[in-house]
Design an enzyme around this catalytic site. Sequence first.
Site, short mmCIF file in Angstrom:
data_model
loop_
_atom_site.label_atom_id
_atom_site.label_comp_id
_atom_site.label_asym_id
_atom_site.label_seq_id
_atom_site.Cartn_x
_atom_site.Cartn_y
_atom_site.Cartn_z
N SER A 1 0.81 -1.25 0.03
CA SER A 1 0.08 0.16 0.15
C SER A 1 0.86 1.37 -0.20
O SER A 1 0.21 2.28 -0.20
CB SER A 1 -0.84 0.09 1.43
N HIS B 1 -1.01 -2.40 -6.92
CA HIS B 1 -1.67 -1.96 -5.76
C HIS B 1 -3.22 -2.27 -6.00
O HIS B 1 -3.83 -1.42 -6.61
CB HIS B 1 -1.13 -0.63 -5.37
N GLU C 1 -3.48 0.52 -8.86
CA GLU C 1 -2.49 1.43 -8.98
C GLU C 1 -1.19 0.65 -9.50
O GLU C 1 -1.00 -0.38 -8.89
CB GLU C 1 -2.05 2.13 -7.76
P1 NAI Z 1 -3.94 -9.74 6.16
O1 NAI Z 1 -3.06 -9.35 7.47
O2 NAI Z 1 -5.21 -9.75 5.95
O3 NAI Z 1 -3.00 -10.80 5.38
C1 NAI Z 1 -1.55 -10.87 5.44
C2 NAI Z 1 -1.35 -12.39 5.13
O4 NAI Z 1 0.06 -12.52 4.73
C3 NAI Z 1 -1.55 -13.42 6.30
O5 NAI Z 1 -2.32 -14.57 5.84
C4 NAI Z 1 -0.18 -13.91 6.91
O6 NAI Z 1 -0.35 -15.14 7.43
C5 NAI Z 1 0.63 -13.90 5.60
N1 NAI Z 1 2.02 -13.74 5.72
C6 NAI Z 1 2.72 -12.82 6.45
N2 NAI Z 1 3.98 -13.11 6.33
C7 NAI Z 1 4.09 -13.97 5.21
C8 NAI Z 1 5.19 -14.57 4.74
N3 NAI Z 1 6.52 -14.39 4.92
N4 NAI Z 1 5.02 -15.60 3.50
C9 NAI Z 1 3.79 -16.10 3.46
N5 NAI Z 1 2.77 -15.25 3.99
C10 NAI Z 1 2.83 -14.54 5.08
O7 NAI Z 1 -3.49 -8.41 5.47
P2 NAI Z 1 -4.03 -7.80 4.08
O8 NAI Z 1 -4.85 -6.67 4.33
O9 NAI Z 1 -4.34 -8.63 3.17
O10 NAI Z 1 -2.80 -6.85 3.31
C11 NAI Z 1 -1.70 -7.40 2.64
C12 NAI Z 1 -1.02 -6.60 1.82
O11 NAI Z 1 -1.88 -5.71 1.13
C13 NAI Z 1 -0.13 -5.40 2.79
O12 NAI Z 1 0.84 -5.00 2.10
C14 NAI Z 1 -1.24 -4.31 2.58
O13 NAI Z 1 -0.71 -3.00 2.89
C15 NAI Z 1 -1.76 -4.28 1.31
N6 NAI Z 1 -3.13 -3.70 0.86
C16 NAI Z 1 -3.93 -3.80 1.77
C17 NAI Z 1 -5.21 -3.17 1.71
C18 NAI Z 1 -6.37 -3.35 2.63
O14 NAI Z 1 -7.34 -2.73 2.65
N7 NAI Z 1 -6.19 -4.15 3.72
C19 NAI Z 1 -5.48 -2.60 0.48
C20 NAI Z 1 -4.58 -2.61 -0.35
C21 NAI Z 1 -3.23 -3.23 -0.12
#
Ligand code: NAI
Length: 283
Positions: A119, A140, A152
Amino acid sequence: MAINNVMVIGAGQMGAGIAQVCAQSGFNVLLHDRDKNALQAGINGIEKLLARNVEKKRLTKEEKATTLGRLTPSHTLEDAATCDLIIEAVVENMDVKSAVFKEVDTHAPKHAILASNTSSLPITEIAAETKRPDQVIGMHFMNPVPVMKLVEIIRGLQTSDETYETIQMMTVQLSKTPVEVKDFPGFVSNRILMPMINEAIYTVYEGVATPKDVDQVMKLGMNHPMGPLTLADFIGLDTCLYIMEVLHEGFGDSKYRPCPLLRQYVKAGWLGKKSGKGFYEYS
Ligand code: NAI
Protein backbone atom coordinates in the site's frame (compact mmCIF):
# COMPACT_ATOMS: atom_id res chain seq x y z
CA MET A 1 5.31 -11.75 -22.42
CA ALA A 2 2.36 -14.10 -21.88
CA ILE A 3 1.20 -14.71 -18.34
CA ASN A 4 -0.56 -18.02 -17.63
CA ASN A 5 0.54 -19.12 -14.18
CA VAL A 6 0.32 -16.77 -11.21
CA MET A 7 1.43 -17.26 -7.61
CA VAL A 8 -0.12 -15.12 -4.89
CA ILE A 9 1.85 -14.94 -1.64
CA GLY A 10 -0.22 -14.14 1.47
CA ALA A 11 -3.77 -15.48 1.71
CA GLY A 12 -5.20 -12.68 3.87
CA GLN A 13 -8.00 -10.41 2.78
CA MET A 14 -6.04 -8.96 -0.15
CA GLY A 15 -4.18 -12.09 -1.28
CA ALA A 16 -7.34 -14.19 -1.30
CA GLY A 17 -9.17 -11.50 -3.29
CA ILE A 18 -6.34 -11.22 -5.83
CA ALA A 19 -6.20 -15.03 -6.20
CA GLN A 20 -9.96 -15.16 -6.75
CA VAL A 21 -9.97 -12.44 -9.41
CA CYS A 22 -6.99 -14.01 -11.23
CA ALA A 23 -8.63 -17.47 -11.23
CA GLN A 24 -11.96 -16.00 -12.39
CA SER A 25 -10.13 -14.29 -15.25
CA GLY A 26 -8.65 -17.56 -16.54
CA PHE A 27 -5.20 -17.66 -14.91
CA ASN A 28 -3.90 -20.74 -13.08
CA VAL A 29 -3.28 -19.62 -9.52
CA LEU A 30 -1.15 -20.96 -6.70
CA LEU A 31 -2.14 -19.39 -3.37
CA HIS A 32 0.57 -19.49 -0.71
CA ASP A 33 0.67 -18.48 2.95
CA ARG A 34 3.26 -19.34 5.58
CA ASP A 35 0.40 -19.96 8.02
CA LYS A 36 -1.56 -23.13 7.12
CA ASN A 37 -4.71 -21.91 8.88
CA ALA A 38 -4.59 -18.57 7.07
CA LEU A 39 -4.20 -20.41 3.75
CA GLN A 40 -7.22 -22.61 4.48
CA ALA A 41 -9.23 -19.59 5.66
CA GLY A 42 -8.31 -17.78 2.43
CA ILE A 43 -9.48 -20.69 0.25
CA ASN A 44 -12.67 -21.11 2.33
CA GLY A 45 -13.37 -17.39 1.96
CA ILE A 46 -13.05 -17.59 -1.84
CA GLU A 47 -15.40 -20.62 -1.94
CA LYS A 48 -17.95 -18.77 0.18
CA LEU A 49 -17.84 -15.65 -2.00
CA LEU A 50 -18.21 -17.69 -5.19
CA ALA A 51 -21.12 -19.64 -3.66
CA ARG A 52 -22.83 -16.36 -2.76
CA ASN A 53 -22.35 -15.17 -6.35
CA VAL A 54 -24.00 -18.39 -7.59
CA GLU A 55 -26.93 -17.85 -5.18
CA LYS A 56 -27.33 -14.32 -6.49
CA LYS A 57 -27.14 -15.62 -10.08
CA ARG A 58 -24.05 -13.52 -10.85
CA LEU A 59 -22.14 -16.74 -11.60
CA THR A 60 -23.14 -20.21 -12.82
CA LYS A 61 -22.28 -23.37 -10.87
CA GLU A 62 -19.97 -24.37 -13.74
CA GLU A 63 -18.11 -21.04 -13.59
CA LYS A 64 -17.64 -21.49 -9.85
CA ALA A 65 -16.25 -25.01 -10.37
CA THR A 66 -13.94 -23.84 -13.18
CA THR A 67 -12.62 -20.98 -11.02
CA LEU A 68 -11.97 -23.28 -8.05
CA GLY A 69 -10.33 -25.78 -10.42
CA ARG A 70 -7.77 -23.12 -11.37
CA LEU A 71 -6.89 -22.45 -7.72
CA THR A 72 -4.27 -24.58 -5.93
CA PRO A 73 -2.97 -24.14 -2.38
CA SER A 74 0.80 -23.89 -2.10
CA HIS A 75 2.87 -24.71 0.98
CA THR A 76 6.28 -23.64 -0.26
CA LEU A 77 7.75 -20.62 -2.05
CA GLU A 78 9.65 -23.10 -4.23
CA ASP A 79 6.40 -23.42 -6.23
CA ALA A 80 7.26 -20.02 -7.73
CA ALA A 81 9.44 -22.03 -10.16
CA THR A 82 6.35 -22.79 -12.28
CA CYS A 83 4.99 -19.21 -12.42
CA ASP A 84 5.17 -16.29 -14.85
CA LEU A 85 3.98 -13.73 -12.31
CA ILE A 86 4.30 -13.71 -8.53
CA ILE A 87 2.12 -11.24 -6.62
CA GLU A 88 3.14 -10.65 -3.01
CA ALA A 89 0.41 -9.65 -0.53
CA VAL A 90 1.96 -10.35 2.88
CA VAL A 91 1.87 -7.91 5.82
CA GLU A 92 2.84 -4.27 5.24
CA ASN A 93 6.30 -4.60 6.74
CA MET A 94 9.52 -3.96 4.83
CA ASP A 95 11.57 -6.67 6.58
CA VAL A 96 8.94 -9.34 5.87
CA LYS A 97 8.48 -8.26 2.25
CA SER A 98 12.26 -8.02 1.66
CA ALA A 99 12.75 -11.58 2.91
CA VAL A 100 9.92 -12.86 0.68
CA PHE A 101 11.30 -11.13 -2.45
CA LYS A 102 14.84 -12.32 -1.75
CA GLU A 103 13.68 -15.92 -1.51
CA VAL A 104 11.17 -15.84 -4.37
CA ASP A 105 13.85 -14.37 -6.65
CA THR A 106 15.90 -17.54 -6.18
CA HIS A 107 12.98 -19.84 -7.14
CA ALA A 108 11.13 -17.93 -9.89
CA PRO A 109 12.10 -18.57 -13.53
CA LYS A 110 14.23 -15.89 -15.22
CA HIS A 111 11.36 -14.42 -17.22
CA ALA A 112 8.97 -14.09 -14.24
CA ILE A 113 7.73 -10.72 -13.01
CA LEU A 114 7.64 -10.10 -9.25
CA ALA A 115 4.86 -7.73 -8.15
CA SER A 116 4.01 -6.31 -4.74
CA ASN A 117 0.55 -5.32 -3.54
CA THR A 118 2.15 -2.98 -1.00
CA SER A 119 0.00 0.00 0.00
CA SER A 120 2.91 2.34 0.56
CA LEU A 121 6.37 0.76 0.69
CA PRO A 122 9.00 1.78 -1.92
CA ILE A 123 9.03 -0.56 -4.92
CA THR A 124 12.59 0.54 -5.75
CA GLU A 125 13.78 -0.70 -2.34
CA ILE A 126 11.86 -3.99 -2.62
CA ALA A 127 13.31 -4.48 -6.14
CA ALA A 128 16.83 -3.98 -4.79
CA GLU A 129 16.43 -7.23 -2.82
CA THR A 130 16.35 -9.14 -6.12
CA LYS A 131 18.67 -9.75 -9.04
CA ARG A 132 15.93 -8.60 -11.46
CA PRO A 133 14.97 -5.05 -10.39
CA ASP A 134 13.76 -4.32 -13.94
CA GLN A 135 11.12 -7.08 -13.49
CA VAL A 136 9.77 -5.82 -10.16
CA ILE A 137 6.67 -3.64 -10.04
CA GLY A 138 3.89 -2.48 -7.70
CA MET A 139 0.41 -3.81 -8.36
CA HIS A 140 -1.77 -2.12 -5.76
CA PHE A 141 -5.26 -3.61 -5.72
CA MET A 142 -8.05 -2.01 -3.72
CA ASN A 143 -10.15 -3.68 -1.01
CA PRO A 144 -12.41 -5.67 -1.61
CA VAL A 145 -10.49 -6.85 -4.66
CA PRO A 146 -13.38 -8.60 -6.49
CA VAL A 147 -15.44 -5.38 -6.33
CA MET A 148 -13.02 -2.48 -6.72
CA LYS A 149 -12.01 -1.50 -10.25
CA LEU A 150 -8.74 0.34 -9.65
CA VAL A 151 -5.21 -1.06 -9.68
CA GLU A 152 -2.43 1.47 -9.05
CA ILE A 153 0.61 0.33 -11.01
CA ILE A 154 3.80 1.58 -9.45
CA ARG A 155 6.98 1.79 -11.45
CA GLY A 156 10.16 1.49 -9.41
CA LEU A 157 13.19 3.42 -10.60
CA GLN A 158 14.44 0.39 -12.53
CA THR A 159 11.13 -1.14 -13.69
CA SER A 160 11.41 -1.78 -17.45
CA ASP A 161 8.85 -0.65 -20.02
CA GLU A 162 8.27 -4.30 -20.94
CA THR A 163 7.42 -5.21 -17.35
CA TYR A 164 5.09 -2.22 -17.08
CA GLU A 165 3.30 -3.02 -20.34
CA THR A 166 2.84 -6.70 -19.41
CA ILE A 167 1.31 -5.79 -16.05
CA GLN A 168 -0.86 -3.08 -17.54
CA MET A 169 -2.28 -5.61 -20.05
CA MET A 170 -2.77 -8.25 -17.35
CA THR A 171 -4.68 -5.71 -15.22
CA VAL A 172 -7.06 -5.08 -18.10
CA GLN A 173 -7.49 -8.87 -18.49
CA LEU A 174 -8.61 -8.88 -14.84
CA SER A 175 -11.33 -6.36 -15.85
CA LYS A 176 -9.64 -3.68 -13.74
CA THR A 177 -8.53 -0.16 -14.62
CA PRO A 178 -4.79 0.46 -14.33
CA VAL A 179 -3.43 3.87 -13.30
CA GLU A 180 0.32 4.51 -13.56
CA VAL A 181 1.97 6.20 -10.57
CA LYS A 182 5.54 6.96 -9.55
CA ASP A 183 7.29 5.38 -6.62
CA PHE A 184 6.71 7.90 -3.79
CA PRO A 185 5.49 7.10 -0.25
CA GLY A 186 1.81 6.12 -0.22
CA PHE A 187 1.69 6.46 -4.04
CA VAL A 188 -1.49 8.45 -4.85
CA SER A 189 -4.27 6.53 -3.09
CA ASN A 190 -2.84 6.26 0.41
CA ARG A 191 -1.04 9.59 0.35
CA ILE A 192 -4.50 11.15 0.19
CA LEU A 193 -6.64 8.58 2.02
CA MET A 194 -4.51 7.75 5.08
CA PRO A 195 -3.98 11.31 6.40
CA MET A 196 -7.78 11.69 6.23
CA ILE A 197 -8.30 8.47 8.21
CA ASN A 198 -5.58 9.49 10.69
CA GLU A 199 -7.25 12.89 11.15
CA ALA A 200 -10.61 11.17 11.73
CA ILE A 201 -8.92 9.11 14.48
CA TYR A 202 -7.52 12.35 15.99
CA THR A 203 -11.03 13.81 16.18
CA VAL A 204 -12.11 10.76 18.24
CA TYR A 205 -8.88 10.90 20.33
CA GLU A 206 -9.47 14.59 21.14
CA GLY A 207 -13.10 13.93 22.06
CA VAL A 208 -14.50 16.07 19.26
CA ALA A 209 -17.04 13.40 18.25
CA THR A 210 -17.78 9.66 18.52
CA PRO A 211 -16.64 7.30 15.71
CA LYS A 212 -20.26 6.96 14.58
CA ASP A 213 -20.69 10.73 14.36
CA VAL A 214 -17.37 11.27 12.57
CA ASP A 215 -18.45 8.70 9.96
CA GLN A 216 -21.90 10.27 9.71
CA VAL A 217 -20.39 13.71 8.97
CA MET A 218 -18.27 12.33 6.15
CA LYS A 219 -21.08 10.21 4.69
CA LEU A 220 -23.88 12.73 4.77
CA GLY A 221 -21.80 15.88 4.50
CA MET A 222 -19.17 14.86 1.96
CA ASN A 223 -21.08 12.13 0.16
CA HIS A 224 -18.48 9.46 0.99
CA PRO A 225 -20.03 5.98 0.58
CA MET A 226 -18.38 4.84 3.82
CA GLY A 227 -17.11 6.82 6.82
CA PRO A 228 -13.31 6.97 7.37
CA LEU A 229 -13.40 4.96 10.61
CA THR A 230 -15.51 2.18 9.10
CA LEU A 231 -13.09 2.16 6.18
CA ALA A 232 -10.11 2.02 8.58
CA ASP A 233 -11.68 -1.02 10.30
CA PHE A 234 -12.11 -2.69 6.88
CA ILE A 235 -8.54 -1.95 5.78
CA GLY A 236 -7.10 -3.15 9.12
CA LEU A 237 -5.78 -0.76 11.76
CA ASP A 238 -2.34 -2.41 11.70
CA THR A 239 -2.12 -1.74 7.97
CA CYS A 240 -3.26 1.88 8.51
CA LEU A 241 -0.54 2.35 11.14
CA TYR A 242 2.17 0.86 8.92
CA ILE A 243 1.16 3.18 6.10
CA MET A 244 1.17 6.29 8.32
CA GLU A 245 4.64 5.31 9.53
CA VAL A 246 5.85 4.94 5.94
CA LEU A 247 4.45 8.41 5.06
CA HIS A 248 5.93 9.93 8.23
CA GLU A 249 9.37 8.46 7.62
CA GLY A 250 9.31 8.89 3.84
CA PHE A 251 8.40 12.59 3.84
CA GLY A 252 9.89 13.51 7.24
CA ASP A 253 6.90 15.76 7.83
CA SER A 254 5.08 15.89 11.19
CA LYS A 255 1.74 16.21 9.44
CA TYR A 256 1.92 12.44 8.88
CA ARG A 257 2.48 11.49 12.57
CA PRO A 258 0.24 8.50 13.44
CA CYS A 259 -2.43 9.26 16.05
CA PRO A 260 -1.53 7.78 19.49
CA LEU A 261 -5.02 6.23 19.65
CA LEU A 262 -4.29 4.27 16.45
CA ARG A 263 -1.06 2.94 18.02
CA GLN A 264 -2.93 2.01 21.19
CA TYR A 265 -5.65 0.09 19.32
CA VAL A 266 -3.05 -1.86 17.33
CA LYS A 267 -1.11 -2.70 20.52
CA ALA A 268 -4.38 -3.96 22.06
CA GLY A 269 -4.94 -6.22 19.05
CA TRP A 270 -7.98 -4.18 18.00
CA LEU A 271 -7.24 -4.40 14.29
CA GLY A 272 -10.73 -3.74 12.92
CA LYS A 273 -13.05 -6.16 11.16
CA LYS A 274 -10.47 -8.95 10.83
CA SER A 275 -9.96 -9.17 14.63
CA GLY A 276 -13.62 -8.57 15.54
CA LYS A 277 -13.03 -5.14 17.06
CA GLY A 278 -11.70 -1.78 15.97
CA PHE A 279 -13.67 1.46 16.08
CA TYR A 280 -16.73 -0.81 15.85
CA GLU A 281 -17.50 -4.36 16.97
CA TYR A 282 -17.97 -7.25 14.51
CA SER A 283 -19.49 -10.63 15.26
P1 NAI B 1 -3.74 -9.65 6.14
O1 NAI B 1 -3.17 -9.45 7.52
O2 NAI B 1 -5.20 -9.89 5.97
O3 NAI B 1 -2.97 -10.86 5.40
C1 NAI B 1 -1.58 -11.00 5.36
C2 NAI B 1 -1.27 -12.49 5.17
O4 NAI B 1 0.12 -12.62 4.88
C3 NAI B 1 -1.56 -13.33 6.42
O5 NAI B 1 -2.41 -14.41 6.07
C4 NAI B 1 -0.19 -13.84 6.84
O6 NAI B 1 -0.21 -15.16 7.39
C5 NAI B 1 0.57 -13.82 5.53
N1 NAI B 1 2.03 -13.71 5.67
C6 NAI B 1 2.73 -12.92 6.52
N2 NAI B 1 4.04 -13.10 6.31
C7 NAI B 1 4.18 -14.03 5.34
C8 NAI B 1 5.29 -14.62 4.69
N3 NAI B 1 6.55 -14.30 5.04
N4 NAI B 1 5.07 -15.55 3.72
C9 NAI B 1 3.80 -15.89 3.39
N5 NAI B 1 2.70 -15.34 3.96
C10 NAI B 1 2.89 -14.42 4.93
O7 NAI B 1 -3.27 -8.35 5.32
P2 NAI B 1 -3.96 -7.70 4.01
O8 NAI B 1 -4.92 -6.68 4.44
O9 NAI B 1 -4.36 -8.77 3.08
O10 NAI B 1 -2.71 -6.89 3.41
C11 NAI B 1 -1.70 -7.52 2.65
C12 NAI B 1 -0.95 -6.48 1.85
O11 NAI B 1 -1.87 -5.79 1.00
C13 NAI B 1 -0.25 -5.40 2.68
O12 NAI B 1 0.94 -5.04 2.06
C14 NAI B 1 -1.23 -4.26 2.64
O13 NAI B 1 -0.63 -3.01 2.84
C15 NAI B 1 -1.77 -4.38 1.22
N6 NAI B 1 -3.07 -3.78 0.97
C16 NAI B 1 -4.06 -3.86 1.92
C17 NAI B 1 -5.28 -3.28 1.69
C18 NAI B 1 -6.36 -3.38 2.71
O14 NAI B 1 -7.39 -2.70 2.56
N7 NAI B 1 -6.22 -4.20 3.73
C19 NAI B 1 -5.58 -2.56 0.44
C20 NAI B 1 -4.51 -2.62 -0.53
C21 NAI B 1 -3.29 -3.17 -0.23
